[in-house]
Design an enzyme around this catalytic site. Structure first.
Site, PDB file in Angstrom:
ATOM      1  N   ALA A 115      33.406 -32.422   7.082  1.00 16.94           N
ATOM      2  CA  ALA A 115      34.445 -32.363   6.051  1.00 16.94           C
ATOM      3  C   ALA A 115      35.490 -31.322   6.421  1.00 16.94           C
ATOM      4  O   ALA A 115      36.695 -31.559   6.292  1.00 16.94           O
ATOM      5  CB  ALA A 115      33.818 -32.044   4.690  1.00 16.94           C
ATOM      6  N   GLU A 134      33.775 -20.649  10.269  1.00 17.95           N
ATOM      7  CA  GLU A 134      32.433 -21.230  10.271  1.00 17.95           C
ATOM      8  C   GLU A 134      31.440 -20.087  10.430  1.00 17.95           C
ATOM      9  O   GLU A 134      31.597 -19.255  11.319  1.00 17.95           O
ATOM     10  CB  GLU A 134      32.316 -22.234  11.436  1.00 17.95           C
ATOM     11  N   ARG A 438      16.241 -44.253  -0.475  1.00 13.60           N
ATOM     12  CA  ARG A 438      15.534 -43.109   0.106  1.00 13.60           C
ATOM     13  C   ARG A 438      14.582 -42.435  -0.880  1.00 13.60           C
ATOM     14  O   ARG A 438      13.511 -41.978  -0.503  1.00 13.60           O
ATOM     15  CB  ARG A 438      16.547 -42.086   0.620  1.00 13.60           C
TER      16      ARG A 438
END
Ligand code: ADP
Length: 607
Positions: A115, A134, A438
């Site tokens: 993203a 980051e 899931r």
């Protein structure tokens, strides 16, 4: 030569020692995760040789690999007659906090997964200057560890694929459903879908059907859930529509950015339909490498090992970020136009998953996770501190097919199509429709002995599984079992041979008839009858945290009263509202790129 255990298996190191000094350290063999482990491979040998010491700073995100190279070098020192503990005590590489770094850009992006990378590149496309930070030592986040499959309806492309057994029946099921059973805002879409299906069923039915409307309806339908406390949740119509409608344009945008898509349609576990676009390089590597490079090529920068700690707010507008580097250096980033939070989810923060959980009966403290280490909910914490609203936090997805020992997603043999999954429990019996959502698969798995099951494959499925792993390497590393006959395979996994053989015979007969009377598996790709056979042990692990920040279709972060928090945008797993109680396989990659791209474009304009 010495060997030590890293994150994914053995790391073999060759150490050259001359005149009581280490002249070279070379990693000669390993199966560590690409990209994430690189900083360790670059820095650790260099630090050892330069400082003649085994001490050095931590490497955020690559701790296991760093430690393995150090441990193997210590072993080599002992082999050469040296004292490794003395080498560990010698002063080594260490950086101190420096002066505060202060920078300004139009757009500040926090978090370098899919993203964040998409947001940065898209803002740059609009002419904005961008700084991305980051917190770990490499880009990629969970995106890098994912299968990289992006769901987007592209009916023309999908029509080239032949229809699978069971798919027409599934479409008929939608025809038999009552429009009134859908929330009002979804009803028009559902009616359009029914007319599309009607037309398809009246034709040859020999190709794979899809439409944006089917994607919307499936995302809604399979995501609608009820929490333990009775709370009902389903995806916000505008956000789900936005996701599905922008899927194909985003696939094309990524192609412009250099992503090369594989020719074939894929269907990850729990995707519920074949509409997956897969990059040529494995997992999320291609997105990480190419979008990261695209930022640098534009003359903008990303700064690693820099963790955002709080948002700077002036006159009710978010105008920057306060961050800190691994060595303690403070970083203050000013945003002319906007700040985008793309910090991912909180799957690596078990306490946070437990705190909000409103779905699973029990999330043990020692739960495994498929997540990258950086997924600790930082964006959620920073944004709520300035009044952001949250949604769907009670719903965390378990990945049913995770490594029993590490929680990793892609070890052993993982077929490209969920339709080729065959699960048997420790008693050798199938126990579920392997094509289920899931959460249904995870719940079923938790009910089996030790919560463990085996994915059974034959030579054909093993061939298909090569898109992710090399079956022979997986067997060698003990992450999968292989045998020439089903009986021998059963012995290896301590299952009664006659039971496993009987179970596979039954399964193959269902493939022939196209009907699974036991569990209702709807789509079958192939039989399991070509030796050799493989078994991969699996159990559920914490995977995707579906709740998060409330956003609108323009990715503005909303406050509790529904107003826009000026200057703040968010995209990807840090947000909630789309996937509701159960995310479809392949929808996260669609979400991060669709919304990352929108966030970048809007923040660049300050819209
Ligand atoms: P998404 O799929 O939504 O892009 P990812 O998990 O792929 O999410 O990426 C999120 C990234 O954000 C990870 O690389 C993670 O290390 C990073 N991150 C998380 N918290 C912070 C923070 N406080 N500051 C900077 N980066 C962060």
């Amino acid at each position: 030569t010495a060997v030590a255990n890293g994150r994914n298996g053995k790391v073999t190191v060759e150490v050259t020692i001359a005149s009581d000094k280490i002249a070279a350290v070379e990693v000669v063999k390993h199966s560590e995760t690409a990209i994430i482990s690189e900083p360790a491979f670059e820095r650790v040998p260099k630090n050892i040789v330069e400082n003649q010491s085994l001490q050095m700073d931590a490497i955020s995100g690559a701790t296991f690999t760093r430690n393995a190279i150090i441990a193997a070098t210590a072993d080599a020192i002992e082999q050469a007659g040296g004292d490794a503990s003395e080498w560990k005590n010698r002063e080594g590489q260490h950086t101190e906090a420096g002066e505060t770094i202060e920078k300004t850009a139009d757009v500040i992006v926090v978090g370098g997964g899919g993203a964040g990378l998409a947001a940065a590149v898209s803002a740059i496309d609009q002419g904005a200057s961008v700084i991305l930070i980051e917190k770990t030592s490499s880009l990629g986040g969970n995106t890098l560890l994912s299968g990289g499959v992006l769901n987007a309806a592209d009916p023309e492309w999908q029509a080239e694929a032949p229809a699978d057994k069971g798919e027409a029946e599934e479409l008929e099921n939608w025809m038999n459903m009552d429009v009134e059973s859908f929330p009002e805002e979804y009803q028009e879409t559902f009616k359009t879908l029914q007319s599309q299906i009607k037309q398809y069923l009246a034709g040859s039915k020999d190709y794979l059907f899809d439409s944006t409307e089917l994607h919307i309806i499936q995302t809604y339908y399979y995501g609608a859930r009820t929490g333990l406390d009775g709370t009902k949740i389903y995806g916000t119509f505008e956000l789900v529509k936005n996701l599905a409608e922008n899927g194909l344009p985003t696939v094309n945008w990524l192609a412009e950015k250099g992503i090369e898509w594989q020719k074939n349609v894929s269907e990850p576990v729990g995707a519920m339909w074949r509409r997956g676009h897969t990059p040529t390089m494995p997992k999320g590597q291609e997105y990480t490498i190419k979008l990261g490079q695209s930022i640098l090529n534009s003359g903008n920068e990303y700064i690693l090992e820099t963790k955002a700690k709080s948002l700077i707010v002036e006159d009710g507008k978010v105008v920057g970020v306060e961050a800190e580097q691994s060595n303690g250096t403070k970083v203050v980033l000013h945003a002319n136009k906007g700040v985008i939070l793309t910090t991912g989810g909180y799957g690596s923060n078990t306490a946070m998953v437990q705190e909000y959980n409103n779905y699973w009966k029990n999330i043990p403290d020692n739960s495994k996770t498929t997540n990258a280490s950086g997924s600790t909910g930082d964006g959620i914490i920073m944004a709520t501190a300035i009044g952001a609203d949250l949604t769907g936090m009670g719903f965390a997805q378990m990945m049913p097919v995770s490594d029993t020992k590490t929680g990793d997603l892609f070890t052993g043999l993982i077929p490209r199509f969920a339709s080729s999954y065959i699960f048997v429990n420790k008693e050798g019996r199938r126990f579920v429709d392997e094509g289920s959502e899931r959460d249904a698969l995870s719940k079923a798995a938790f009910n089996q002995t030790d919560g463990v099951f085996y994915m059974i494959a034959d030579a054909d499925i093993a061939e298909e599984a090569k898109w992710l792993t090399d079956p022979e390497v997986e067997v060698e590393n003990g992450r999968a079992y292989k045998a020439d006959t089903l009986e021998e395979l059963a012995e290896l996994i301590k299952v009664d041979p006659a039971t496993l053989v009987e179970e596979m015979e039954k399964y193959n007969s269902y493939v022939d008839s196209g009907v699974d009377p036991e569990f209702g598996k709807a789509s079958f790709l192939q039989k399991v009858d070509v030796p050799p056979y493989y078994a991969t042990p699996r159990s559920p692990a914490i995977h995707h945290t579906m709740g998060g920040l409330v956003i609108d279709v323009d990715t503005h972060v909303l406050a509790k009263d529904g107003s826009i928090i000026s200057g703040l945008y968010a995209a990807g797993e840090v947000t909630g509202g789309i996937h509701a109680g159960n995310r479809l396989g392949g929808n996260a990659i669609a979400d991060i790129f669709v919304n990352g791209r929108i966030a970048g474009a809007n923040a660049a304009k300050g819209n």
